[in-house]
Write a protein that holds these residues in place. Sequence first.
Motif, mmCIF file in Angstrom:
data_model
loop_
_atom_site.group_PDB
_atom_site.id
_atom_site.type_symbol
_atom_site.label_atom_id
_atom_site.label_comp_id
_atom_site.label_asym_id
_atom_site.label_seq_id
_atom_site.Cartn_x
_atom_site.Cartn_y
_atom_site.Cartn_z
ATOM 1 N N MET A 78 2.267 40.563 65.014
ATOM 2 C CA MET A 78 1.760 39.007 64.134
ATOM 3 C C MET A 78 -0.332 39.175 64.418
ATOM 4 N N ASP A 79 -1.293 38.665 62.805
ATOM 5 C CA ASP A 79 -2.196 38.778 63.540
ATOM 6 C C ASP A 79 -2.591 37.877 64.047
ATOM 7 N N ASP A 80 -4.070 37.949 64.715
ATOM 8 C CA ASP A 80 -4.457 36.625 64.750
ATOM 9 C C ASP A 80 -4.071 35.169 64.777
ATOM 10 N N ILE A 81 -4.329 34.155 65.175
ATOM 11 C CA ILE A 81 -4.054 32.907 63.726
ATOM 12 C C ILE A 81 -4.680 32.360 64.782
ATOM 13 N N PHE A 82 -6.124 31.536 64.293
ATOM 14 C CA PHE A 82 -7.314 30.250 64.411
ATOM 15 C C PHE A 82 -6.439 29.662 63.901
ATOM 16 N N VAL A 83 -6.487 28.126 64.720
ATOM 17 C CA VAL A 83 -6.073 27.002 64.627
ATOM 18 C C VAL A 83 -6.792 25.668 65.140
ATOM 19 N N TYR A 84 -7.319 25.172 63.394
ATOM 20 C CA TYR A 84 -8.083 23.770 63.622
ATOM 21 C C TYR A 84 -7.846 22.697 63.565
ATOM 22 N N LEU A 85 -7.846 21.321 64.360
ATOM 23 C CA LEU A 85 -7.533 20.718 64.685
ATOM 24 C C LEU A 85 -8.681 20.051 63.394
ATOM 25 N N VAL A 86 -8.424 18.880 62.233
ATOM 26 C CA VAL A 86 -9.322 18.636 60.773
ATOM 27 C C VAL A 86 -9.109 17.839 60.746
ATOM 28 N N ASP A 87 -9.610 16.847 59.949
ATOM 29 C CA ASP A 87 -9.683 15.351 58.947
ATOM 30 C C ASP A 87 -8.934 16.057 57.652
ATOM 31 N N LEU A 88 -7.827 16.271 57.632
ATOM 32 C CA LEU A 88 -6.945 15.937 55.973
ATOM 33 C C LEU A 88 -6.198 14.710 55.088
ATOM 34 N N PRO A 89 -6.261 15.528 53.995
ATOM 35 C CA PRO A 89 -5.471 13.518 52.994
ATOM 36 C C PRO A 89 -4.304 13.152 54.156
ATOM 37 N N PRO A 90 -3.921 12.885 54.232
ATOM 38 C CA PRO A 90 -2.879 12.051 54.584
ATOM 39 C C PRO A 90 -1.627 12.624 54.428
ATOM 40 N N LYS A 91 -1.243 13.150 52.883
ATOM 41 C CA LYS A 91 -0.327 13.424 53.144
ATOM 42 C C LYS A 91 0.470 15.278 53.077
ATOM 43 N N ILE A 92 -1.078 15.973 53.419
ATOM 44 C CA ILE A 92 -1.172 17.193 54.249
ATOM 45 C C ILE A 92 -0.767 17.828 55.276
ATOM 46 N N ALA A 93 -0.164 18.144 55.496
ATOM 47 C CA ALA A 93 0.162 18.023 57.566
ATOM 48 C C ALA A 93 -0.410 19.449 57.776
ATOM 49 N N GLU A 94 -0.704 20.411 57.100
ATOM 50 C CA GLU A 94 -1.235 21.978 57.539
ATOM 51 C C GLU A 94 -1.596 22.663 56.575
ATOM 52 N N MET A 95 -2.442 23.790 56.449
ATOM 53 C CA MET A 95 -2.986 24.082 55.331
ATOM 54 C C MET A 95 -2.783 25.882 56.317
ATOM 55 N N VAL A 96 -2.793 27.069 55.352
ATOM 56 C CA VAL A 96 -2.766 28.301 56.015
ATOM 57 C C VAL A 96 -3.486 29.359 55.350
ATOM 58 N N ALA A 97 -4.676 29.704 55.799
ATOM 59 C CA ALA A 97 -5.086 30.610 54.849
ATOM 60 C C ALA A 97 -5.477 32.650 55.376
ATOM 61 N N PRO A 98 -5.213 33.546 54.769
ATOM 62 C CA PRO A 98 -5.788 34.386 55.284
ATOM 63 C C PRO A 98 -7.102 34.618 55.637
#
Length: 72
Positions: free
Chosen positions: A1-21
């Motif tokens: 698996m490639d590297d995974i970079f994780v950030y905690l950000v303020d997202l709208p309440p209904k969005i738990a996560e987003m992932v992007a290449p």
Amino acid sequence: MDDIFVYLVDLPPKIAEMVAPCENGFTVYLNAKLTYNERVKAYMHALEHVERNDWNKEDVQQIEKEAHDGTV
């Protein structure tokens, strides 16, 4: 698996996560408003999208249906 970079950000309440290449792998954005357990669940969900190569698919509704149903 490639590297995974994780950030905690303020997202709208209904969005738990987003992932992007990204250039070196994938970036996962977790909603900072979630509890620790919710963040873990959201992170695992994001990893499923990475493993399923979902960013190359077009139908978001079908992607989420497959992710939650466990189908391909």
